[in-house]
Design a protein around this motif. Structure first.
Motif, mmCIF file in Angstrom:
data_model
loop_
_atom_site.group_PDB
_atom_site.id
_atom_site.type_symbol
_atom_site.label_atom_id
_atom_site.label_comp_id
_atom_site.label_asym_id
_atom_site.label_seq_id
_atom_site.Cartn_x
_atom_site.Cartn_y
_atom_site.Cartn_z
ATOM 1 N N TYR A 87 3.825 2.644 14.287
ATOM 2 C CA TYR A 87 5.058 2.154 13.647
ATOM 3 C C TYR A 87 5.711 1.111 14.546
ATOM 4 N N ALA A 88 6.495 0.264 13.939
ATOM 5 C CA ALA A 88 7.177 -0.782 14.726
ATOM 6 C C ALA A 88 8.444 -0.176 15.340
ATOM 7 N N VAL A 89 8.254 0.648 16.361
ATOM 8 C CA VAL A 89 9.402 1.402 16.889
ATOM 9 C C VAL A 89 10.282 0.562 17.809
ATOM 10 N N GLY A 90 9.735 -0.510 18.372
ATOM 11 C CA GLY A 90 10.570 -1.407 19.182
ATOM 12 C C GLY A 90 11.666 -2.031 18.332
ATOM 13 N N PRO A 91 11.274 -2.743 17.252
ATOM 14 C CA PRO A 91 12.304 -3.269 16.345
ATOM 15 C C PRO A 91 13.184 -2.162 15.749
ATOM 16 N N ALA A 92 12.591 -0.993 15.516
ATOM 17 C CA ALA A 92 13.381 0.126 14.971
ATOM 18 C C ALA A 92 14.483 0.523 15.950
ATOM 19 N N LEU A 93 14.136 0.539 17.236
ATOM 20 C CA LEU A 93 15.117 0.900 18.256
ATOM 21 C C LEU A 93 16.251 -0.130 18.301
ATOM 22 N N ASP A 94 15.871 -1.402 18.186
ATOM 23 C CA ASP A 94 16.904 -2.459 18.156
ATOM 24 C C ASP A 94 17.833 -2.261 16.964
ATOM 25 N N ALA A 95 17.228 -1.968 15.804
ATOM 26 C CA ALA A 95 18.030 -1.764 14.596
ATOM 27 C C ALA A 95 18.990 -0.588 14.791
ATOM 28 N N LEU A 96 18.472 0.512 15.317
ATOM 29 C CA LEU A 96 19.292 1.711 15.491
ATOM 30 C C LEU A 96 20.444 1.452 16.455
ATOM 31 N N LYS A 97 20.168 0.661 17.497
ATOM 32 C CA LYS A 97 21.208 0.380 18.497
ATOM 33 C C LYS A 97 22.329 -0.461 17.907
ATOM 34 N N SER A 98 21.980 -1.261 16.878
ATOM 35 C CA SER A 98 23.068 -2.034 16.267
ATOM 36 C C SER A 98 23.563 -1.370 14.987
ATOM 37 N N GLY A 99 23.294 -0.088 14.865
ATOM 38 C CA GLY A 99 23.859 0.694 13.770
ATOM 39 C C GLY A 99 23.184 0.479 12.426
ATOM 40 N N LYS A 100 21.957 -0.118 12.435
ATOM 41 C CA LYS A 100 21.267 -0.360 11.163
ATOM 42 C C LYS A 100 20.180 0.669 10.946
ATOM 43 N N ARG A 101 19.762 0.752 9.694
ATOM 44 C CA ARG A 101 18.689 1.666 9.315
ATOM 45 C C ARG A 101 17.349 0.968 9.606
ATOM 46 N N PRO A 102 16.464 1.557 10.355
ATOM 47 C CA PRO A 102 15.187 0.873 10.660
ATOM 48 C C PRO A 102 14.151 1.071 9.563
ATOM 49 N N ALA A 103 13.160 0.172 9.532
ATOM 50 C CA ALA A 103 12.036 0.342 8.608
ATOM 51 C C ALA A 103 11.140 1.454 9.147
ATOM 52 N N THR A 104 10.701 2.352 8.258
ATOM 53 C CA THR A 104 9.882 3.475 8.726
ATOM 54 C C THR A 104 8.493 3.470 8.091
ATOM 55 N N ARG A 105 8.148 2.340 7.432
ATOM 56 C CA ARG A 105 6.783 2.226 6.911
ATOM 57 C C ARG A 105 5.833 1.989 8.068
ATOM 58 N N PRO A 106 4.588 2.502 7.979
ATOM 59 C CA PRO A 106 3.647 2.275 9.081
ATOM 60 C C PRO A 106 3.400 0.779 9.292
ATOM 61 N N ARG A 107 3.517 0.316 10.505
ATOM 62 C CA ARG A 107 3.175 -1.058 10.876
ATOM 63 C C ARG A 107 2.883 -1.036 12.370
ATOM 64 N N ALA A 108 1.608 -1.272 12.693
ATOM 65 C CA ALA A 108 1.187 -1.151 14.089
ATOM 66 C C ALA A 108 2.016 -2.072 14.985
ATOM 67 N N SER A 109 2.306 -1.605 16.194
ATOM 68 C CA SER A 109 3.050 -2.440 17.147
ATOM 69 C C SER A 109 2.589 -2.125 18.560
ATOM 70 N N TRP A 110 2.857 -3.086 19.464
ATOM 71 C CA TRP A 110 2.429 -2.961 20.855
ATOM 72 C C TRP A 110 3.597 -3.349 21.746
ATOM 73 N N THR A 111 3.833 -2.547 22.747
ATOM 74 C CA THR A 111 5.022 -2.768 23.575
ATOM 75 C C THR A 111 4.681 -2.641 25.059
ATOM 76 N N ALA A 112 5.270 -3.499 25.855
ATOM 77 C CA ALA A 112 5.206 -3.366 27.313
ATOM 78 C C ALA A 112 6.587 -2.963 27.798
ATOM 79 N N VAL A 113 6.638 -1.967 28.682
ATOM 80 C CA VAL A 113 7.901 -1.559 29.286
ATOM 81 C C VAL A 113 7.734 -1.684 30.791
ATOM 82 N N HIS A 114 8.642 -2.337 31.439
ATOM 83 C CA HIS A 114 8.575 -2.406 32.902
ATOM 84 C C HIS A 114 9.969 -2.611 33.482
ATOM 85 N N ARG A 115 10.030 -2.575 34.804
ATOM 86 C CA ARG A 115 11.339 -2.677 35.446
ATOM 87 C C ARG A 115 11.320 -3.771 36.499
#
Ligand SMILES: [Fe+2]
Lengths: 271, 290
Positions: free
Chosen positions: A180-208
């Protein structure tokens, strides 16, 4: 020393019980240590409160503390579920995975796995992916930067022998792939919006970098190439590995774009 | 053991809280000392520890724990104590404190400060654990009186008497939270002044000040809002007995800007003198000229 352990075990059993205090003192987990009649006698009333009402103060605070701790690590999950469902989630989670540590840092370790297993919270697969992303961000936040080593310096532009060049990868890097596209979903949730929950593959890098956590959304070929570079492969071999996993070679445009992303985001540097 | 183990009066400090990190680092406010919640800095190599390192390089720091479970009946967690000791060395903590309570049993942590019955059995048990912790940490442990909302029928002595005996038996220091004394005195109906007078003044190493919330049937130690007038009066009484001691203001809910918390903390200076700092040496009058 017989009385103190019994009293403490009883008190803890009542405090962590999810029902009312009256139910809690009658539960097997509590009566194993203290019978109901003894329980009422164990505590003193105050001028304004009966013994069990006083105990209920502690019992009422337990789920609030767990809620607060898990919401700090899973703000997206908490926002998606809403206060009531997240509270319900917290109670069922800590009933199975209570805190066993002096710190809250480890409390949420098993949230993604728990969501997948219980299937009580829908849409399960989406939530498990979202939780996995949030968990990774928390873990990267906690990484010991002294042990991980400094972030790499930007790569020099040297034209010679590009195929044998190796790059250093951000030492705190975590690469994640999702259904699922959980990165964009997280952005949506943080700005108080409802995220898309349909399956859509996504790839994310997290680092500090310098004590701040960064999340970078990647394309699939970027994810594959960065994964190969992370293994310490020289660029030529990394491109071949990425092509093999991609099912076809990466186009020159895709490689250029990938390197622009990697260097702009400081994901790679001089090896 | 001498007067509070020779631990210094650190003046008037503020609890180190995440929301103030940026302000503290950029403005370097003129605060006498900071208190950090130990556990928040144990298993992290991230920003919190970086901040604490920077704060410790600039200010005196004390560590205040919430998970030692000194009144608990599980074995002491030696791995935890080793980490506390290492952190204390890293930030040159002037002392390490925790609470007279248990936080969980059977391997669990409720992350609450749960009350214990005040009996001879508990006293022996806790005193022996305090001595062991002091040995491991290689420094005297300092223990705080938590707020409490219930009392055990099996208690055979008051909390103040229990504390006074523990301080002597286990040779440890006390972090006297006057707001907690007040909250518990209302909840249990005892005289808070008698509580203070029962404590050995030379064992009080530090004070805590904070606000609480009146829930109608009881007072709750919320660390929100300003400290109540009655509690300031208690502090005045206590500090007159003990002399000036490190005094720290805790604010944990609806935390205002750093300046507001610091101003509240500095009200303590109405009741205790400011910290005497080393004065700069006098400028020499005669200046050698070449
Ligand atoms: Fe306190």
């Amino acid at each position: 020393m017989a009385e103190l352990p019994r009293l403490e075990r009883w008190m803890q059993a009542v405090i962590v019980h999810p029902g009312s205090v009256a139910e809690a003192v009658r539960a097997r987990s509590a009566t194993r240590h203290l019978q109901v009649s003894d329980a009422r006698r164990a505590l003193l009333p105050s001028r304004t409160m009966a013994p069990l009402e006083r105990l209920a103060i502690y019992q009422g605070m337990y789920p609030l503390r767990m809620h607060e701790a898990l919401a700090a690590d899973y703000p997206g999950l908490a926002a998606f579920l809403g206060h009531e469902r997240f509270s319900d989630f917290v109670l069922s989670y800590v009933a199975v995975h209570p805190s066993r540590s002096y710190t809250f840092a480890h409390l949420g370790h098993r949230v993604p796995e728990f969501l997948r297993k219980t299937r009580r919270f829908a849409p399960t697969a989406f939530l498990a992916d979202l939780a996995r992303l949030e968990r990774a961000m928390t873990e990267v936040f906690e990484v010991d930067e002294e042990q991980a080593g400094p972030p790499p310096s930007p790569p020099r532009h040297v034209a010679t022998d590009w195929a044998s060049r190796r790059f250093a990868v951000s030492p705190t890097l975590r690469l994640l792939s999702f259904r699922y596209a959980v990165g964009p979903a997280l952005d949506a949730l943080k700005s108080g919006k409802r995220p898309a929950t349909r399956p859509r593959a996504s790839w994310t890098a997290v680092h500090r970098r310098r004590y701040s956590v960064y999340r970078v959304e990647l394309r699939r070929e970027e994810f594959l190439l960065l994964g190969a570079l992370t293994k310490g492969r020289p660029l030529g071999a990394a491109l071949r590995e990425a092509a093999r996993r991609n099912g076809k070679p990466l186009s020159p445009a895709a490689v250029t774009r990938a390197f622009r992303t990697f260097t702009a985001e400081r994901l790679i540097g001089e090896g | 053991m001498g007067d509070r183990f020779g631990l210094p009066d650190l003046g008037v400090g503020v609890g180190l809280r995440t929301v103030h990190f940026g302000y503290i680092l950029s403005k370097e406010p003129d605060v006498d000392f900071f208190e950090a919640i130990t556990e928040n800095f144990l298993d992290t190599g991230g920003r919190p520890r970086y901040i604490l390192d920077r704060v410790a390089a600039r200010y005196p720091v004390v560590l205040h724990g919430v998970s030692m479970s000194i009144g608990g009946t599980d074995p002491l967690d030696l791995g935890y104590l080793a980490k506390v000791k290492a952190l204390a060395a890293r930030v040159k903590a002037r002392w390490v404190s925790d609470h007279l309570c248990f936080t969980g049993v059977s391997g669990r942590n409720t992350h609450d400060l749960l009350p214990i019955p005040y009996t001879e059995e508990t006293l022996r048990h806790v005193a022996q654990r305090v001595r062991r912790v002091s040995e491991v940490l290689e420094r005297p442990l300092v223990l705080e009186n938590p707020s409490s909302y219930l009392e055990f029928r099996s208690s055979t002595m008051s909390e103040a008497v229990f504390f006074a005996r523990l301080l002597k038996d286990a040779d440890c220091g006390m972090l006297l939270d006057v707001n907690n004394v007040y909250v518990s005195s209302v909840n249990h109906g005892f005289d808070p002044y008698a509580y203070l007078d029962a404590l050995p003044a030379d064992r009080v190493v530090q004070y805590h000040l904070a606000g609480h919330t009146d829930k109608g049937t009881h007072l709750l130690d919320t660390h929100s809002a300003r400290m109540k007038k009655d509690v300031w009066a208690l502090y005045a009484h206590a500090i007159a007995r003990t002399g000036p001691r490190a005094t720290l203001y805790e604010w944990d809910e609806e935390i205002p800007a750093f300046g507001a918390v610091h101003r509240e903390a500095k009200k303590a200076l109405r009741y205790r003198p400011p910290l005497e700092r080393a004065r700069p040496v006098e400028t020499p009058r005669r200046i050698a000229r070449g």
